[in-house]
Design an enzyme around this catalytic site. Sequence first.
Site, PDB file in Angstrom:
ATOM      1  N   GLU A  16       0.840  -1.205   0.000  1.00  0.00           N
ATOM      2  CA  GLU A  16       0.000   0.000   0.000  1.00  0.00           C
ATOM      3  C   GLU A  16       0.867   1.243   0.000  1.00  0.00           C
ATOM      4  O   GLU A  16       1.818   1.342   0.770  1.00  0.00           O
ATOM      5  CB  GLU A  16      -0.911  -0.022   1.232  1.00  0.00           C
ATOM      6  CG  GLU A  16      -2.253   0.606   1.000  1.00  0.00           C
ATOM      7  CD  GLU A  16      -3.073  -0.136  -0.067  1.00  0.00           C
ATOM      8  OE1 GLU A  16      -3.116   0.358  -1.212  1.00  0.00           O
ATOM      9  OE2 GLU A  16      -3.651  -1.188   0.245  1.00  0.00           O
ATOM     10  N   ASP A  19       3.080   2.010  -4.919  1.00  0.00           N
ATOM     11  CA  ASP A  19       3.130   2.086  -6.403  1.00  0.00           C
ATOM     12  C   ASP A  19       3.718   3.404  -6.895  1.00  0.00           C
ATOM     13  O   ASP A  19       4.544   3.415  -7.801  1.00  0.00           O
ATOM     14  CB  ASP A  19       1.776   1.765  -7.056  1.00  0.00           C
ATOM     15  CG  ASP A  19       0.665   2.742  -6.764  1.00  0.00           C
ATOM     16  OD1 ASP A  19       0.777   3.529  -5.794  1.00  0.00           O
ATOM     17  OD2 ASP A  19      -0.339   2.731  -7.517  1.00  0.00           O
ATOM     18  N   ALA A 106     -14.577   3.510  -2.135  1.00  0.00           N
ATOM     19  CA  ALA A 106     -14.394   2.561  -1.036  1.00  0.00           C
ATOM     20  C   ALA A 106     -13.023   1.907  -1.053  1.00  0.00           C
ATOM     21  O   ALA A 106     -12.774   0.958  -0.330  1.00  0.00           O
ATOM     22  CB  ALA A 106     -15.489   1.491  -1.085  1.00  0.00           C
ATOM     23  N   LEU A 108     -11.795   0.289  -3.598  1.00  0.00           N
ATOM     24  CA  LEU A 108     -11.781  -0.861  -4.504  1.00  0.00           C
ATOM     25  C   LEU A 108     -11.654  -0.390  -5.959  1.00  0.00           C
ATOM     26  O   LEU A 108     -11.900  -1.126  -6.897  1.00  0.00           O
ATOM     27  CB  LEU A 108     -13.033  -1.726  -4.306  1.00  0.00           C
ATOM     28  CG  LEU A 108     -13.218  -2.282  -2.891  1.00  0.00           C
ATOM     29  CD1 LEU A 108     -14.449  -3.185  -2.814  1.00  0.00           C
ATOM     30  CD2 LEU A 108     -11.985  -3.055  -2.417  1.00  0.00           C
ATOM     31  N   ASP A 153      -3.856   0.620  -9.982  1.00  0.00           N
ATOM     32  CA  ASP A 153      -5.292   0.377 -10.177  1.00  0.00           C
ATOM     33  C   ASP A 153      -5.630   0.109 -11.639  1.00  0.00           C
ATOM     34  O   ASP A 153      -6.356  -0.831 -11.977  1.00  0.00           O
ATOM     35  CB  ASP A 153      -6.113   1.575  -9.692  1.00  0.00           C
ATOM     36  CG  ASP A 153      -5.898   1.861  -8.221  1.00  0.00           C
ATOM     37  OD1 ASP A 153      -5.158   1.092  -7.569  1.00  0.00           O
ATOM     38  OD2 ASP A 153      -6.464   2.844  -7.722  1.00  0.00           O
ATOM     39  N   TYR A 202      -3.213  12.322   0.557  1.00  0.00           N
ATOM     40  CA  TYR A 202      -2.564  11.473  -0.456  1.00  0.00           C
ATOM     41  C   TYR A 202      -1.469  12.274  -1.153  1.00  0.00           C
ATOM     42  O   TYR A 202      -0.324  11.823  -1.300  1.00  0.00           O
ATOM     43  CB  TYR A 202      -3.614  11.012  -1.477  1.00  0.00           C
ATOM     44  CG  TYR A 202      -3.143   9.944  -2.432  1.00  0.00           C
ATOM     45  CD1 TYR A 202      -3.470   8.613  -2.234  1.00  0.00           C
ATOM     46  CD2 TYR A 202      -2.382  10.267  -3.555  1.00  0.00           C
ATOM     47  CE1 TYR A 202      -3.058   7.628  -3.110  1.00  0.00           C
ATOM     48  CE2 TYR A 202      -1.960   9.296  -4.439  1.00  0.00           C
ATOM     49  CZ  TYR A 202      -2.301   7.980  -4.216  1.00  0.00           C
ATOM     50  OH  TYR A 202      -1.880   7.014  -5.099  1.00  0.00           O
TER      51      TYR A 202
HETATM   52  P1  ADP Z   1     -12.239   4.555  -5.552  1.00  0.00           P
HETATM   53  O1  ADP Z   1     -11.440   4.520  -6.803  1.00  0.00           O
HETATM   54  O2  ADP Z   1     -11.527   3.943  -4.393  1.00  0.00           O
HETATM   55  O3  ADP Z   1     -13.610   3.975  -5.694  1.00  0.00           O
HETATM   56  P2  ADP Z   1     -11.972   7.371  -5.986  1.00  0.00           P
HETATM   57  O4  ADP Z   1     -12.222   8.552  -5.133  1.00  0.00           O
HETATM   58  O5  ADP Z   1     -10.619   7.194  -6.565  1.00  0.00           O
HETATM   59  O6  ADP Z   1     -12.418   6.091  -5.155  1.00  0.00           O
HETATM   60  O7  ADP Z   1     -12.977   7.386  -7.209  1.00  0.00           O
HETATM   61  C1  ADP Z   1     -14.356   7.571  -6.993  1.00  0.00           C
HETATM   62  C2  ADP Z   1     -14.901   8.553  -8.019  1.00  0.00           C
HETATM   63  O8  ADP Z   1     -14.966   7.927  -9.318  1.00  0.00           O
HETATM   64  C3  ADP Z   1     -16.320   8.975  -7.718  1.00  0.00           C
HETATM   65  O9  ADP Z   1     -16.343  10.053  -6.824  1.00  0.00           O
HETATM   66  C4  ADP Z   1     -16.814   9.363  -9.113  1.00  0.00           C
HETATM   67  O10 ADP Z   1     -16.378  10.672  -9.447  1.00  0.00           O
HETATM   68  C5  ADP Z   1     -16.103   8.381 -10.018  1.00  0.00           C
HETATM   69  N1  ADP Z   1     -16.969   7.214 -10.299  1.00  0.00           N
HETATM   70  C6  ADP Z   1     -16.779   5.944  -9.879  1.00  0.00           C
HETATM   71  N2  ADP Z   1     -17.782   5.131 -10.323  1.00  0.00           N
HETATM   72  C7  ADP Z   1     -18.614   5.920 -11.037  1.00  0.00           C
HETATM   73  C8  ADP Z   1     -19.858   5.696 -11.755  1.00  0.00           C
HETATM   74  N3  ADP Z   1     -20.430   4.481 -11.793  1.00  0.00           N
HETATM   75  N4  ADP Z   1     -20.429   6.747 -12.380  1.00  0.00           N
HETATM   76  C9  ADP Z   1     -19.849   7.969 -12.334  1.00  0.00           C
HETATM   77  N5  ADP Z   1     -18.718   8.236 -11.678  1.00  0.00           N
HETATM   78  C10 ADP Z   1     -18.102   7.246 -11.026  1.00  0.00           C
HETATM   79 MG    MG Z   2      -9.604   5.500  -7.177  1.00  0.00          MG
END
Ligand code: ADP
Ligand code: MG
Length: 360
Positions: A16, A19, A106, A108, A153, A202
């Site tokens: 963690e 990368d 989250a 993931l 990722d 971050y």
């Molecule tokens: P993680 O990558 O851990 O889920 P991040 O903060 O890096 O968290 O990314 C989340 C962001 O990606 C959301 O706030 C949104 O802007 C975008 N996102 C993820 N999934 C969707 C989706 N299904 N539709 C639109 N935007 C999305």
């Molecule tokens: Mg992300």
Amino acid sequence: MIRTFRAPGRVNLIGEHTDYNQGLVLPMALSQATFVESAPNPAESLYVYSEHYKESREWPLGAISQLEPARDWGDYVAGVARELVRGGYRIEPRRLFIRSTVPEGAGLSSSAALEISCALALAADQPVAPLDLAKLGQRAEVEFVGLPCGIMDQYVSVFGREGAALLIDCLNLERQYVALPSGVSILAVNSMVKHALAQSAYRKRTEECAEAARCLGVGSLREVSQSTFETAADAIPETARNRARHVIDENERVRRFSVSKDPVELGRLLIESHRSLRYLYEVSCAELDFLVDTALEIDGVHGARVTGGGFGGCTINLVREGCEARFTETVQSAYIRRFGISPAVYRCVAAAGAGEITSA
Ligand code: ADP
Ligand code: MG
């Protein structure tokens, strides 16, 4: 014709915050994924609709190379489109419909799943080398969204394989598939929180690691062994020193994790990783520590730690097969009692990397 593209989320087993320090990581692609349906568009534009947000965005095709971030979810799509155009790809007028089973924010990696699925849909019949696809997604996130993330990722979303984790060397981008240990399940527990300081912290961590590397006279912390670090550590200011120690030890934990088949040792490495992320890297929070501490008291749990960037999101837990139901029940009821929120628990199954879904 409507075509459907899929790109998976991922869970990082160990490695963690390594990368972006050119280090080692061991994630696996998940069965949870983002799906993009791509349909022809009668207008000369790129139109996207997110089922999750129930919102659309639209950009004229001619404007894509000049797009600027709007600081919302559309940036992930616009960023990928801009990178494709700048890379010499032609974008056809399309309507993209996005739906996802990756929980958002989250840890993931719903963001990489979104980038890679959209990039595939937009490139369509123009071949993009898999590594270029991953790099393009990363560039969209770093340069357009503005998060200085590493390549993990996007890389695992592209190169994931069923039944295996992926050992990635972020220095030379070589990969090795690692069989998952048998007799155990990997469960992710979602703390359901994401603290506001996640993004700024971050960025700060990337700067602190760069500062430590500068003090040590190296290009990246990857060049420093544990023993070299111990002899030179005094030259680094305390905070940067702690960050560097985490990164350097964590690389070693990834090496050990990827060659061990012993669930007890694997669990111990997860516990050590969490402790290091909590005290040295300082990216944990009360909710994550509670989930880890609670998990470690449950019979059949070999180890647990925060996964992803931290400050909320998920923990991963290595649980003996057969103990999953009791684990889930115990963690959920304890968390509800303490924080008043029900944490989602996901069974993590290693899935294949991104691609087009062809109907038989
Ligand atoms: P993680 O990558 O851990 O889920 P991040 O903060 O890096 O968290 O990314 C989340 C962001 O990606 C959301 O706030 C949104 O802007 C975008 N996102 C993820 N999934 C969707 C989706 N299904 N539709 C639109 N935007 C999305
Ligand atoms: Mg992300």
